[in-house]
Design an enzyme around this catalytic site. Structure first.
Site, PDB file in Angstrom:
ATOM      1  N   GLY A  60      42.097  40.604  43.873  1.00  0.00           N
ATOM      2  CA  GLY A  60      42.864  41.816  43.653  1.00  0.00           C
ATOM      3  C   GLY A  60      44.238  41.602  43.058  1.00  0.00           C
ATOM      4  O   GLY A  60      44.905  42.562  42.677  1.00  0.00           O
ATOM      5  N   HIS A  88      33.199  39.291  37.074  1.00  0.00           N
ATOM      6  CA  HIS A  88      33.162  38.113  37.945  1.00  0.00           C
ATOM      7  C   HIS A  88      32.023  37.185  37.556  1.00  0.00           C
ATOM      8  O   HIS A  88      30.948  37.636  37.165  1.00  0.00           O
ATOM      9  CB  HIS A  88      33.043  38.545  39.409  1.00  0.00           C
ATOM     10  N   ASP A 107      28.867  41.862  37.081  1.00  0.00           N
ATOM     11  CA  ASP A 107      29.599  43.130  37.027  1.00  0.00           C
ATOM     12  C   ASP A 107      30.477  43.209  35.781  1.00  0.00           C
ATOM     13  O   ASP A 107      31.355  44.062  35.691  1.00  0.00           O
ATOM     14  CB  ASP A 107      30.433  43.323  38.292  1.00  0.00           C
ATOM     15  N   ASN A 119      43.394  42.383  36.177  1.00  0.00           N
ATOM     16  CA  ASN A 119      43.560  43.520  37.085  1.00  0.00           C
ATOM     17  C   ASN A 119      44.679  44.451  36.637  1.00  0.00           C
ATOM     18  O   ASN A 119      44.779  45.571  37.129  1.00  0.00           O
ATOM     19  CB  ASN A 119      43.815  43.037  38.516  1.00  0.00           C
TER      20      ASN A 119
END
Length: 186
Positions: free
Chosen positions: A39, A162, A159, A69
């Site tokens: 994150g 990743h 995804d 991110n």
């Protein structure tokens, strides 16, 4: 421990699971430490570095891959500035470490994906800045994850972000020569 550091977000963090076999083969013998946290954005890494994340470590080399991110909210300039600021924080460390700044990996299925385009633009800016820094070495291994038409397969990144265990092996092999060179291993 801590001769070699990996710093980043969930993609770096996952060296501990999907990347464990490649880590054991390539980096464990080098007293490597994984400082990736899922994150994280550039500003989170910067905060951690400024608040003791390196502790008493005296690394010779830090491998940094951060910024994906940020791509949903920030402009390429903001992302590249964040990458630069993190690198500058690493360069200020007393160990005089080298920094291997990795381009943000491709995301999204095709080259037309807006997040991929944001990341690529940020990478271009970061690469131009890194070229002016003596202890910063920019490396873009993104093409290693793409097919010949530039598409990203779910077999590489389920995804489209990743990595699979096989993709971690690809990552390790792609940076191995530069890591060895920067650590003075021949």
């Amino acid at each position: 421990p801590g001769r070699l550091l990996f710093i980043g977000d969930s993609i770096t963090h996952a060296w501990e699971n999907n990347g464990a076999q490649a880590w054991a083969q390539h980096f464990a013998r080098r007293a490597a430490v994984n400082l990736g946290i899922s994150g994280d954005r550039t500003q989170h890494v910067l905060w951690r570095l400024r608040h003791g994340n390196l502790g008493q470590l005296s690394p010779e080399l830090a491998v940094l891959m951060i910024g994906t991110n940020n791509s949903g909210d920030d402009s390429p300039v903001m992302i590249a500035d964040g990458m630069r600021t993190v690198v500058e924080e690493l360069l200020a460390h007393p160990s005089q470490m080298q920094v291997l700044l990795l381009a943000i990996f491709p995301r999204g299925a095709t080259p037309a994906d807006p997040l991929r385009q944001t990341n690529e633009a940020a990478n271009n800016l970061a690469e131009a800045w890194a070229a002016t820094q003596p202890r910063v070495h920019f490396l873009d291994i993104g093409a290693s994850f793409l097919d010949p038409t530039g598409n990203l397969s779910r077999e590489v990144m389920p995804d489209l972000l990743h990595l699979t265990p096989a993709a971690y092996a690809t990552w390790a092999a792609a940076i191995e020569p530069e890591v060895a060179r920067l650590l003075g291993e021949g």
